[in-house]
Design an enzyme around this catalytic site. Structure first.
Site, mmCIF file in Angstrom:
data_model
loop_
_atom_site.group_PDB
_atom_site.id
_atom_site.type_symbol
_atom_site.label_atom_id
_atom_site.label_comp_id
_atom_site.label_asym_id
_atom_site.label_seq_id
_atom_site.Cartn_x
_atom_site.Cartn_y
_atom_site.Cartn_z
ATOM 1 N N ARG A 112 -7.630 37.112 -33.597
ATOM 2 C CA ARG A 112 -7.205 35.728 -33.397
ATOM 3 C C ARG A 112 -5.699 35.695 -33.243
ATOM 4 O O ARG A 112 -4.983 36.475 -33.883
ATOM 5 C CB ARG A 112 -7.610 34.844 -34.586
ATOM 6 C CG ARG A 112 -9.083 34.532 -34.687
ATOM 7 C CD ARG A 112 -9.336 33.521 -35.799
ATOM 8 N NE ARG A 112 -8.693 32.237 -35.533
ATOM 9 C CZ ARG A 112 -9.278 31.214 -34.926
ATOM 10 N NH1 ARG A 112 -10.527 31.311 -34.510
ATOM 11 N NH2 ARG A 112 -8.636 30.078 -34.742
ATOM 12 N N LEU A 160 -2.479 33.923 -34.218
ATOM 13 C CA LEU A 160 -2.125 33.104 -35.380
ATOM 14 C C LEU A 160 -1.063 32.077 -35.022
ATOM 15 O O LEU A 160 -0.173 32.332 -34.204
ATOM 16 C CB LEU A 160 -1.633 34.019 -36.503
ATOM 17 C CG LEU A 160 -2.665 35.051 -36.976
ATOM 18 C CD1 LEU A 160 -2.007 36.125 -37.821
ATOM 19 C CD2 LEU A 160 -3.792 34.361 -37.754
ATOM 20 N N ASN A 174 0.587 44.443 -39.027
ATOM 21 C CA ASN A 174 -0.450 44.622 -38.014
ATOM 22 C C ASN A 174 -0.322 46.022 -37.430
ATOM 23 O O ASN A 174 0.759 46.621 -37.477
ATOM 24 C CB ASN A 174 -0.269 43.588 -36.897
ATOM 25 C CG ASN A 174 -1.386 43.661 -35.860
ATOM 26 O OD1 ASN A 174 -2.559 43.778 -36.204
ATOM 27 N ND2 ASN A 174 -1.028 43.614 -34.586
ATOM 28 N N HIS A 226 -1.079 47.933 -33.745
ATOM 29 C CA HIS A 226 -1.362 47.621 -32.349
ATOM 30 C C HIS A 226 -1.562 48.920 -31.584
ATOM 31 O O HIS A 226 -0.770 49.855 -31.740
ATOM 32 C CB HIS A 226 -0.206 46.820 -31.744
ATOM 33 C CG HIS A 226 -0.460 46.410 -30.324
ATOM 34 N ND1 HIS A 226 -1.351 45.422 -29.992
ATOM 35 C CD2 HIS A 226 0.036 46.875 -29.148
ATOM 36 C CE1 HIS A 226 -1.383 45.287 -28.681
ATOM 37 N NE2 HIS A 226 -0.558 46.159 -28.154
ATOM 38 N N SER A 269 1.245 51.490 -32.973
ATOM 39 C CA SER A 269 2.451 51.038 -33.673
ATOM 40 C C SER A 269 2.062 50.139 -34.840
ATOM 41 O O SER A 269 1.278 49.198 -34.670
ATOM 42 C CB SER A 269 3.351 50.225 -32.735
ATOM 43 O OG SER A 269 3.638 50.923 -31.543
ATOM 44 N N THR A 307 5.439 38.737 -36.554
ATOM 45 C CA THR A 307 6.338 37.604 -36.345
ATOM 46 C C THR A 307 5.661 36.643 -35.365
ATOM 47 O O THR A 307 4.543 36.897 -34.905
ATOM 48 C CB THR A 307 7.694 38.061 -35.777
ATOM 49 O OG1 THR A 307 7.480 38.655 -34.482
ATOM 50 C CG2 THR A 307 8.361 39.070 -36.706
ATOM 51 N N GLU A 332 6.246 36.137 -32.335
ATOM 52 C CA GLU A 332 6.032 36.726 -31.017
ATOM 53 C C GLU A 332 4.839 37.673 -31.084
ATOM 54 O O GLU A 332 4.825 38.604 -31.887
ATOM 55 C CB GLU A 332 7.271 37.498 -30.554
ATOM 56 C CG GLU A 332 7.101 38.108 -29.165
ATOM 57 C CD GLU A 332 8.215 39.065 -28.795
ATOM 58 O OE1 GLU A 332 8.051 39.743 -27.761
ATOM 59 O OE2 GLU A 332 9.227 39.143 -29.521
ATOM 60 N N ASP A 359 2.587 40.572 -31.029
ATOM 61 C CA ASP A 359 2.844 42.019 -30.984
ATOM 62 C C ASP A 359 4.328 42.321 -30.790
ATOM 63 O O ASP A 359 4.690 43.364 -30.231
ATOM 64 C CB ASP A 359 2.018 42.691 -29.873
ATOM 65 C CG ASP A 359 0.525 42.488 -30.059
ATOM 66 O OD1 ASP A 359 0.084 42.454 -31.222
ATOM 67 O OD2 ASP A 359 -0.196 42.369 -29.053
#
Length: 212
Positions: free
Chosen positions: A91, A93, A107, A109, A136, A141, A143, A145
């Site tokens: 999702r 956010l 996170n 990625h 990574s 934040t 933005e 990824d």
């Protein structure tokens, strides 16, 4: 011991890596709950087998992203986590949600950020003719990824590879580096300050996106 809460939407293989490390007392914290937006996510079964509390919050029950995120925030905060870990949580956010957990949400990625933000990263790397790809770990934040990178792992891409082959190779590395970053946070070594990731009181070089 720090309290770690994990958000998932699917299989939960990264969750399993975290649960295994926690069981061996190598994570620096306890996984206190796993929350999924999908009731059939296999990761929920992984959590139950590990004796970890589970919650399901289906997105279809809410009129919009804001109301879903408000309910999710309330659910998360009921467990008073020190760290929120996104492990395949599919999702996007809302800014308010991200700000609420700023500096304490991670996170992973599947690309060498800032390359290939968003979806279908393995195929995009193949299509671009890249000879290496990877994953990574980053702070979340507003933005997508785009938060400061903490740690990356690289894998080769071979001419005969398809996306599934690359994904499998990357996933092995995800299971190695994600628990390590969580451990750094739980041990008080990792923090986000001034929009940068810091380890042991020093800004990390990957803040400048080593994947460039």
């Amino acid at each position: 011991m720090k309290r770690v809460l994990v958000l998932i939407s699917g299989n939960g293989s990264n969750l399993q890596a975290l649960l295994d490390q926690a069981a061996e007392r190598r994570l620096g914290g306890d996984v206190v709950a796993v929350i999924s937006n999908k009731a059939d996510a296999f990761g929920l079964e992984r959590a139950r087998l590990a004796g970890v509390a589970t919650e399901v919050l289906p997105g279809k029950d809410f009129a919009d992203r804001e109301s879903f995120d408000a309910a999710l925030m309330q659910l998360i905060d009921g467990y008073a986590p020190d760290l929120v870990v996104l492990a395949g949580f599919m999702r996007i956010l809302t800014p308010g949600f991200v700000r609420h957990y700023e500096g304490r949400m991670l996170n992973i990625h599947p690309s060498l950020l800032p390359k290939y933000q968003g979806l279908n990263t393995h195929q995009r790397a193949i299509d671009a003719g890249d000879d290496e790809h990877g994953c990574s770990v980053h702070f979340v934040t507003e933005e997508l990824d785009g938060g400061p990178v903490i740690l990356q792992a690289r894998v080769p891409v071979f001419a005969e590879d398809d996306a599934a082959a690359v994904a499998a190779r990357v996933q092995v590395q995800e299971h190695a580096i994600y628990p390590l970053a969580v451990r750094w946070f739980c041990d008080g070594r990792l923090a986000m300050k001034g929009g940068l990731a810091w380890l042991d009181g020093q800004p990390l070089p990957l803040n400048g996106h080593a994947g460039d």
